[in-house]
Design an enzyme around this catalytic site. Structure first.
Site, PDB file in Angstrom:
ATOM      1  N   SER A  33      -7.133   1.356  -2.461  1.00 34.41           N
ATOM      2  CA  SER A  33      -6.021   0.481  -2.089  1.00 34.41           C
ATOM      3  C   SER A  33      -4.649   1.135  -2.268  1.00 34.41           C
ATOM      4  O   SER A  33      -3.669   0.666  -1.699  1.00 34.41           O
ATOM      5  CB  SER A  33      -6.058  -0.789  -2.931  1.00 34.41           C
ATOM      6  OG  SER A  33      -6.082  -0.467  -4.308  1.00 34.41           O
ATOM      7  N   ASP A 332       2.610  -5.145  -7.841  1.00 36.22           N
ATOM      8  CA  ASP A 332       1.807  -6.344  -8.113  1.00 36.22           C
ATOM      9  C   ASP A 332       1.054  -6.259  -9.429  1.00 36.22           C
ATOM     10  O   ASP A 332       0.106  -6.997  -9.645  1.00 36.22           O
ATOM     11  CB  ASP A 332       0.816  -6.564  -6.957  1.00 36.22           C
ATOM     12  CG  ASP A 332      -0.174  -5.414  -6.816  1.00 36.22           C
ATOM     13  OD1 ASP A 332      -0.061  -4.426  -7.579  1.00 36.22           O
ATOM     14  OD2 ASP A 332      -1.066  -5.491  -5.949  1.00 36.22           O
ATOM     15  N   HIS A 335      -0.662  -1.932  -8.234  1.00 37.96           N
ATOM     16  CA  HIS A 335      -0.150  -1.008  -7.223  1.00 37.96           C
ATOM     17  C   HIS A 335       1.360  -0.857  -7.371  1.00 37.96           C
ATOM     18  O   HIS A 335       2.022  -1.761  -7.885  1.00 37.96           O
ATOM     19  CB  HIS A 335      -0.498  -1.525  -5.829  1.00 37.96           C
ATOM     20  CG  HIS A 335      -1.956  -1.817  -5.686  1.00 37.96           C
ATOM     21  ND1 HIS A 335      -2.487  -3.045  -5.995  1.00 37.96           N
ATOM     22  CD2 HIS A 335      -2.984  -1.027  -5.321  1.00 37.96           C
ATOM     23  CE1 HIS A 335      -3.803  -3.008  -5.814  1.00 37.96           C
ATOM     24  NE2 HIS A 335      -4.133  -1.806  -5.412  1.00 37.96           N
TER      25      HIS A 335
END
Ligand SMILES: *[C@@H]1O[C@H](CO)[C@@H](O)[C@H](O)[C@H]1NC(C)=O
Ligand SMILES: *[C@@H]1O[C@H](CO)[C@@H](O)[C@H](O)[C@H]1NC(C)=O
Length: 362
Positions: A33, A332, A335
């Site tokens: 991600s 977040d 990340h």
């Protein structure tokens, strides 16, 4: 409306300037991600998922793109600095795309080792629906279509930049953040994670790659999700930046082993540039000197909830955005922000966090 257009033309001008080096025709990237540019979001189809909604993408794109970030991620900065368009995610066009400037195979939640490895060796159920085997299979499928035959594949990959990671971060996240497991267990599989990344690098070299960037892990002891999960009253658990010592040492151990693996692969593959990218060092720049980069507190997330690290809630459309993402390092809680990635990418493109610096490989 005039301002975005002006910005776009400035960016294009800057790109055409830097892009004069024209050293790579394509970038193929693999990972999780941290650099997924839309693969996961695409596979969710019509189902809602936070990364497809505001505030994801609020910076730069002004819309959600599937990136787990407010704006651009590391591969976006590499592509722009090398004069290439932003990398398309591979999955939407896997069966049809010509990928004239490359493709990004990275997928949210991906691990280095396959879930079957963890099931067999540790009886873990890894959540990840992607891993390096699947991403490399997908590359091979694409190559068989856009450059069929060994020679065509070799020459296409020879003029491409391969970015192998960051990958492995989730192998550790799944092991470390599950509190019912001893925290030393991930040390037991670390050599296998390194071995799996090394095999993937050798695999793309065997197919014809001549330049492979191999990023290391971040200082996870400075990541809000870790800081809040492992809060401690023992000051000895923290370094002078407020990061968790044990978890940063863990990342450094991974990076030391990965550096050795890169050295081993380099000596076995003369004529191939295999470059370790020190994401730990790159990130420590804004952890140690946040003000220099306009960052207020590098240890709290921009989008989330309450609590010392703003991790009382994950980031979604109902979360609190604590301020301009440009003044945060964490987006977040797991990340990073576009701002943080831009600082790390700069250290890889221009040094000193890659040797040779990526822009000097042209
Ligand atoms: C592939 O390249 C080699 C070496 O240049 C050459 O000998 C061989 O004929 C080529 N094979 C094909 C199928 O073009
Ligand atoms: C820290 O100490 C306080 C006060 O004794 C206690 O309430 C709290 O649970 C402790 N926190 C941790 C993480 O041990």
């Amino acid at each position: 409306m005039g301002i975005p257009i002006l910005l776009v033309s400035v960016v294009l001008l800057l790109n055409s300037h830097v892009g004069l080096c024209g050293c790579y025709k394509r970038i193929f990237s693999f990972g999780d991600s941290i650099i997924d540019t839309g693969n996961f979001a695409y596979t969710t189809g019509k189902n809602p998922t936070p990364v497809k909604e505001s505030p994801y993408g609020m910076t730069y794109f002004k819309r959600s793109t599937g990136r787990v970030c407010d704006g651009r991620v590391l591969v976006d900065f590499y592509a722009q600095a090398l004069g290439l368009p932003l990398l398309p995610p591979s999955i939407p066009e896997e069966g049809t795309g010509q990928f004239p400037t490359g493709a990004n195979f990275a997928y949210l939640g991906a691990t280095a080792l396959a879930p079957a490895y963890y099931k067999a060796k540790f009886n873990f159920d890894m959540g990840g629906s992607s891993h390096l085997d699947l991403q490399l299979d997908s590359l091979k499928k694409v190559l068989a279509r856009i450059a069929p035959g060994d020679n065509a594949t070799k020459s296409l990959l020879a003029e491409s930049l391969i970015i192998m990671g960051e990958i492995g971060g989730n192998d550790y996240n799944f092991g470390l953040l599950a509190r019912n497991r001893p925290r030393d267990t991930p040390f037991q599989y670390m050599p296998d994670v390194i071995g799996r990344i090394g095999t993937a690098v050798q695999d793309v070299i065997n197919l014809g790659a001549k330049t492979v960037l191999v990023p290391g892990n971040f200082p996870i002891g400075c990541v809000p999700a870790y800081l809040s999960a492992f809060q401690s009253n023992n000051t000895a658990d923290y370094d002078r930046n407020g990061c968790l010592v044990w978890y940063n040492d863990f990342s450094q151990k991974h990076n030391q082993l990965l550096t050795k693996e890169v050295q081993r692969l380099s000596s076995q593959n003369p004529g191939v540039k295999i470059i370790f990218a020190d994401y730990f060092g790159g990130a420590m720049q804004f952890v140690q000197n946040p003000k220099k980069y306009g960052i207020d507190d590098p240890l709290v997330s921009c989008c989330g909830g309450d609590g010392r690290y703003h991790t009382g809630k994950g980031c979604d459309k109902n979360s609190k955005v604590w301020g301009n993402p440009g003044s945060f390092a964490s987006w977040d809680g797991i990340h990073m922000t576009e701002k943080a990635y831009s600082v790390i990418a700069d250290g890889v493109l221009n040094g000193p966090f890659a040797d040779p610096a990526l822009l000097r490989t042209c």
